[in-house]
Design an enzyme around this catalytic site. Structure first.
Site, PDB file in Angstrom:
ATOM      1  CG  ASP A  85      39.406  36.526  43.251  1.00 15.58           C
ATOM      2  OD1 ASP A  85      39.102  36.459  42.044  1.00 15.58           O
ATOM      3  OD2 ASP A  85      39.545  37.598  43.862  1.00 15.58           O
ATOM      4  CG  ASP A 108      38.310  38.160  38.322  1.00 14.69           C
ATOM      5  OD1 ASP A 108      38.575  37.300  39.183  1.00 14.69           O
ATOM      6  OD2 ASP A 108      37.825  39.269  38.608  1.00 14.69           O
TER       7      ASP A 108
END
Length: 409
Positions: free
Chosen positions: A122, A301
């Site tokens: 992530d 992201d």
């Protein structure tokens, strides 16, 4: 700056210019699997989960802003652009959850002797956590990390607690240990050993065992180097950069540079404006070659499903798509046969979003567009997630503080 091996995770296309493209292939390719809570098994979108994922993305960014201020003593420049989080907040009857919306996960090993775990990679967070031996029912079906069985584990003497939009948490003790991926070893890596996993991290929702953040130290809840920065400090990678290809097939993470077989042409590089998130300047967004949104910050992201922005700019973008209708919940309905021709521009280079990644089928003959909004966000930034990243190869350059986008091969 140069060090030793590399690692690959591919699922993003981005164009490169301005600076030379990495040419030496010294890395290791790691295949990634994808799981998104926003989609059903047949590939159609779960609108309830999609609405929750929009809220979850903004909540995660807000949490990072608070951590940044705690670690640095100064407010993050974008923090004022997000309204405060309200616990148990709802919109359209949907309670915020910590459901991990977009998962690109692969295998790591931890401890001595080493034990394998799967983790979600992530770029929108900075910490590594795994379920610990005292984590009971919510960690069932996950592989458990037991520091007492590792000769290299050391207790940091600190706890951690990661809170989410519904008031739930992942919490436990902090340790350091040896963490490796495909032969690349980070010694003394900080990690959280969870005593509590909330419902969103149960195996039915979150198939990976844990999560590995790949942003910067300043948003680390442990105030410690993320895994990749530890690799750099250990001279374990030949280049202080990693890259993602996030396609539905052949997704990969590459540690230590870029996999030249996964992209064509040069990278378009964009400087990181503020270390914390992978935050860069986006020149704007266009529909059918007409700019509909001007310049603003963009947080890149891999853990966000859609592109999330403020309601006003998202409305401006959809105003040029004739079939679009605001659903009032952060999403827009769009004609399933539309070809909106949307591009995002970075460092003067336009990157197209293919309709196949932008138009999400509901399974009932209707579709949702890949641009979404959250009323907590002001106009200063967007969160740029999977809807865009599936269309480019993305290079996260830690050493030079920049993000590069290139066309997928």
């Amino acid at each position: 700056m140069h060090f030793s091996p590399a690692f690959i995770l591919s699922s993003l296309p981005f164009l490169v210019a301005a600076m030379p493209t990495p040419q030496t292939q010294t890395g290791i390719t790691i295949p990634l699997a994808k799981r998104s809570s926003a989609f059903r098994a047949d590939g159609t979108v779960d609108r309830t989960a999609l609405r929750a994922s929009i809220k979850s993305s903004v909540t995660k960014i807000q949490r990072g802003f608070a951590t940044y201020e705690r670690n640095t003593g100064a407010a993050h420049p974008l923090a004022k652009a997000v309204k405060p989080i309200q616990k148990r907040a709802t919109q359209g009857g949907i309670t915020l959850t910590d459901d991990a919306q977009e998962l690109w996960y692969g295998t790591i090993s931890v401890g001595t002797p080493a034990k394998k775990f799967t983790v979600d990679f992530d770029t929108g967070s900075s910490d590594l956590f795994l379920p610990g031996p005292s984590c009971r029912s919510s960690c069932s079906s996950h592989a458990v990390y037991s520091p007492n069985t590792s000769s290299t584990a050391k207790d940091r003497g600190q706890t951690f607690s990661l809170s989410y939009g519904d008031g739930s948490t992942v919490s436990g003790e902090q340790y350091t240990d040896t963490v490796a991926i495909a032969g690349l070893t980070a010694t003394g890596q900080a990690l959280g050993v969870a005593a509590t996993y909330s419902t969103g991290f149960q195996s039915s929702q979150f198939p990976a065992d844990g999560l590995m953040g790949m942003a910067f130290k300043s948003i680390s809840d442990y105030n410690a180097n993320p895994f990749f920065q530890t690799l750099i400090a250990n001279n374990a990678v030949s280049e202080s950069a990693f890259s993602f290809k996030l396609s539905q097939s052949g997704a990969q993470l590459y540690l230590g540079g870029a996999d030249t077989s996964q992209y064509t042409g040069d990278f378009t590089f964009v400087p990181v404006d503020q270390e914390g998130y992978w935050q860069v300047t986006m020149d704007g967004a266009s529909v059918k070659s007409k700019q509909v949104v001007g310049g603003r910050s963009a947080i890149i992201d891999t853990g966000t499903t859609l592109i999330v922005g403020d309601s006003q700019s998202i409305a401006s973008a959809y105003s040029s798509i004739s079939s679009a209708q605001d659903n009032g919940d952060g999403t827009y309905s769009i004609d399933c046969s539309a070809s909106p021709d949307i591009t995002l521009t970075f460092s003067g280079q336009e990157f197209s979003i293919d309709p196949s990644t932008f138009i999400l089928a509901n399974g009932d003959g209707t579709c949702i567009g890949g641009l979404s909004y959250d009323d907590r966000i002001a106009s200063e930034f967007w969160i740029v997630g999977d809807v865009f990243l599936q269309n480019v190869y993305t290079h996260f350059d830690v050493g030079n503080g920049q993000v590069g986008f290139a066309k997928l091969a």
